[in-house]
Design an enzyme around this catalytic site. Structure first.
Site, mmCIF file in Angstrom:
data_model
loop_
_atom_site.group_PDB
_atom_site.id
_atom_site.type_symbol
_atom_site.label_atom_id
_atom_site.label_comp_id
_atom_site.label_asym_id
_atom_site.label_seq_id
_atom_site.Cartn_x
_atom_site.Cartn_y
_atom_site.Cartn_z
ATOM 1 N N ARG A 114 9.506 -35.532 -47.463
ATOM 2 C CA ARG A 114 10.320 -35.410 -48.683
ATOM 3 C C ARG A 114 11.366 -34.337 -48.442
ATOM 4 N NH1 ARG A 114 6.919 -38.175 -52.303
ATOM 5 N NH2 ARG A 114 8.783 -38.951 -53.297
ATOM 6 N N GLN A 119 16.105 -38.477 -47.474
ATOM 7 C CA GLN A 119 16.248 -39.108 -48.794
ATOM 8 C C GLN A 119 16.696 -40.576 -48.739
ATOM 9 O OE1 GLN A 119 18.778 -36.573 -51.099
ATOM 10 N NE2 GLN A 119 17.085 -35.620 -52.157
ATOM 11 N N ASP A 122 13.721 -42.828 -48.054
ATOM 12 C CA ASP A 122 12.507 -42.499 -48.785
ATOM 13 C C ASP A 122 12.116 -43.630 -49.741
ATOM 14 O OD1 ASP A 122 10.476 -41.391 -50.221
ATOM 15 O OD2 ASP A 122 11.532 -39.556 -50.771
ATOM 16 N N SER A 125 10.373 -42.622 -53.092
ATOM 17 C CA SER A 125 11.259 -42.187 -54.174
ATOM 18 C C SER A 125 12.028 -43.349 -54.786
ATOM 19 C CB SER A 125 12.274 -41.153 -53.663
ATOM 20 O OG SER A 125 11.625 -39.961 -53.397
ATOM 21 N N TYR A 218 4.535 -30.090 -54.040
ATOM 22 C CA TYR A 218 3.413 -30.984 -54.302
ATOM 23 C C TYR A 218 2.340 -30.343 -55.170
ATOM 24 C CZ TYR A 218 5.405 -34.084 -50.871
ATOM 25 O OH TYR A 218 6.252 -34.925 -50.219
HETATM 26 P P1 NAD Z 1 3.691 -37.530 -57.140
HETATM 27 O O1 NAD Z 1 3.866 -38.997 -57.322
HETATM 28 O O2 NAD Z 1 2.844 -37.050 -56.018
HETATM 29 O O3 NAD Z 1 3.094 -36.915 -58.494
HETATM 30 C C1 NAD Z 1 3.742 -37.089 -59.718
HETATM 31 C C2 NAD Z 1 3.743 -35.819 -60.521
HETATM 32 O O4 NAD Z 1 2.440 -35.575 -61.056
HETATM 33 C C3 NAD Z 1 4.109 -34.541 -59.729
HETATM 34 O O5 NAD Z 1 5.254 -33.962 -60.325
HETATM 35 C C4 NAD Z 1 2.869 -33.661 -59.893
HETATM 36 O O6 NAD Z 1 3.181 -32.294 -59.965
HETATM 37 C C5 NAD Z 1 2.291 -34.181 -61.185
HETATM 38 N N1 NAD Z 1 0.871 -33.849 -61.434
HETATM 39 C C6 NAD Z 1 -0.168 -33.822 -60.555
HETATM 40 N N2 NAD Z 1 -1.313 -33.475 -61.191
HETATM 41 C C7 NAD Z 1 -0.995 -33.299 -62.507
HETATM 42 C C8 NAD Z 1 -1.732 -32.936 -63.666
HETATM 43 N N3 NAD Z 1 -3.050 -32.690 -63.597
HETATM 44 N N4 NAD Z 1 -1.067 -32.838 -64.834
HETATM 45 C C9 NAD Z 1 0.261 -33.077 -64.919
HETATM 46 N N5 NAD Z 1 1.013 -33.416 -63.856
HETATM 47 C C10 NAD Z 1 0.408 -33.526 -62.675
HETATM 48 O O7 NAD Z 1 5.095 -36.819 -57.080
HETATM 49 P P2 NAD Z 1 6.452 -37.341 -56.444
HETATM 50 O O8 NAD Z 1 7.204 -38.126 -57.406
HETATM 51 O O9 NAD Z 1 6.146 -37.936 -55.124
HETATM 52 O O10 NAD Z 1 7.188 -35.957 -56.243
HETATM 53 C C11 NAD Z 1 6.506 -34.878 -55.629
HETATM 54 C C12 NAD Z 1 7.484 -33.778 -55.353
HETATM 55 O O11 NAD Z 1 8.343 -34.141 -54.274
HETATM 56 C C13 NAD Z 1 8.379 -33.425 -56.516
HETATM 57 O O12 NAD Z 1 8.499 -32.024 -56.541
HETATM 58 C C14 NAD Z 1 9.696 -34.050 -56.164
HETATM 59 O O13 NAD Z 1 10.799 -33.388 -56.741
HETATM 60 C C15 NAD Z 1 9.669 -33.888 -54.658
HETATM 61 N N6 NAD Z 1 10.518 -34.862 -53.941
HETATM 62 C C16 NAD Z 1 11.452 -34.382 -53.076
HETATM 63 C C17 NAD Z 1 12.249 -35.275 -52.395
HETATM 64 C C18 NAD Z 1 13.298 -34.804 -51.436
HETATM 65 O O14 NAD Z 1 13.596 -33.630 -51.409
HETATM 66 N N7 NAD Z 1 13.832 -35.684 -50.621
HETATM 67 C C19 NAD Z 1 12.091 -36.637 -52.574
HETATM 68 C C20 NAD Z 1 11.096 -37.072 -53.448
HETATM 69 C C21 NAD Z 1 10.320 -36.167 -54.134
#
Ligand code: NAD
Length: 353
Positions: A114, A119, A122, A125, A218
């Protein structure tokens, strides 16, 4: 090279769309598409033929193709038709024992780091974003009331309330979609950094009364104290909500149960929960995978693959990710033909076999 796009057995998406097939053809590759591969996503065979791809019945062309593209691991075809030594670019579910036996080189795009550089490739995403959007549209469709504030000559309808649990990629898109539809939106997340992102979309971030702070990209599993505080806050918020979209995930673990069965009776009759975490166990205790149920007056959608109902755009984004990855892989292979020796964090992370 000979490139082959397989028809998915249990998914409406396709790994390469006609516009992306054209890009491969323009690069000088032979592009074979399994007959009907794009049909369920809205891309008929004729559209692929128009850009210079060849429609294949699979039996021969797959046997001499160098690179195979799929959304899900095409197990039967790998067993019976894919030639030993081929490259498979897929996004989940690779059977590594079988791949090793066939001496395949497999890239699983769900392992994409990530990072900013990754990006464009990905798939998690791009697909999560559409899932978040569609979850709101589906819930709005099922909900027995309107989402925006409406002032009519017959009276005023107040805006519906939407709660999003988990403000990652899917959750943030769900928030943005619900806001655009005029709902009053609030969201929960364990990561403190999510607050700013939620607020930047005009939604309210619900704070949990706990000294535990989780930083970073994460989520990790929360402590029992945090769980109790979150549950208490949720019990205060849930009775006023019309729609709840749950997306909470902990990488590599079962999804946390956040909405317990005994919370359903405190919710509004007719409220809708869309559990986007169903595939990894669900965030709602009552979720039945693949089913829409009604319990204590609340409708709960246990969606396993919501992308199945938005396959056109899901395939378009997926195909763009695949092409970006293929371009990177091709350029690195020119410098280092031995794939296992390529020094690149994206290649290393996605190379599973
Ligand atoms: P994910 O699908 O793993 O999880 C979804 C969300 O659930 C996360 O925000 C997590 O904090 C939340 N969560 C977990 N347990 C929880 C609880 N008990 N109560 C409430 N919320 C809870 O997440 P994702 O969509 O894959 O994204 C993960 C991270 O990666 C994020 O910070 C996102 O911004 C980042 N990201 C970065 C990039 C990049 O830089 N290229 C791309 C994609 C995602």
């Amino acid at each position: 090279m000979n490139l082959f796009v397989v028809a998915e057995e249990f998914d409406n998406r396709v790994a390469v769309t006609p516009d992306i097939a054209k890009k491969f053809v323009d690069l000088g590759h032979e592009m074979f598409i399994e007959a009907g591969a794009g049909a369920k996503a809205g891309f008929p065979d004729t559209e692929y033929e128009r850009v210079g791809a060849t429609i294949s019945n699979c039996s021969d062309e797959l046997k001499f193709s160098d690179v195979i593209f799929s959304v899900n691991f095409p197990k039967t075809k790998v067993e019976k038709q894919v030639k030993p030594g081929a490259i498979l670019i897929t996004s989940q579910g690779a059977d590594l024992t079988l791949c090793k036996k066939k001496n395949l080189t497999v890239f699983s795009l769900d392992r994409m780091p990530r990072t900013t550089r990754a990006q464009y490739m990905d798939v998690l995403s791009s697909q999560a974003s559409l899932a978040g959007y569609k979850a709101v549209i589906e819930s709005a469709h099922i909900l027995n009331r309107a989402l925006p504030l409406m002032m009519t000559t017959a009276g005023t309808i107040p805006a519906a309330k939407v709660l999003v649990i988990g403000a990652g990629v899917a959750g943030l898109q769900a928030i943005a979609t619900a806001k655009r539809l005029g709902a009053i939106v609030s969201a929960f997340d364990v990561r403190t950094s999510a607050k700013e992102q939620v607020e930047s979309l005009g939604a309210k971030f619900i704070e949990v009364a706990s000294s535990e702070k989780m930083d970073g990209v994460y989520a990790k599993e929360t402590s029992d104290n945090y769980k109790k505080a979150q549950e208490q806050r949720l019990r205060e918020v849930l009775p006023s909500q019309d729609i709840v979209i749950t997306t909470a995930q902990i990488p590599g673990k079962k999804a946390p149960i956040i909405i317990k069965e005994d919370m359903l009776p405190i919710m509004k009759t007719g409220a809708v929960i869309v559990d986007l975490a169903t595939k990894t166990g669900g965030n709602c205790e009552a979720t039945k995978p693949g089913k829409t149920i009604e319990k204590d007056g609340v409708k709960i959608l246990g969606v396993i693959n919501i992308l199945d109902i938005i396959p056109y755009d899901a395939s378009r984004l997926f195909a763009k990710n695949v092409f970006a990855f293929f371009e990177l892989l091709s350029s690195k292979m020119k410098e280092q033909p031995d794939l296992a020796k390529i020094e690149d964090d994206i290649i290393k992370a996605t190379l599973v076999c």
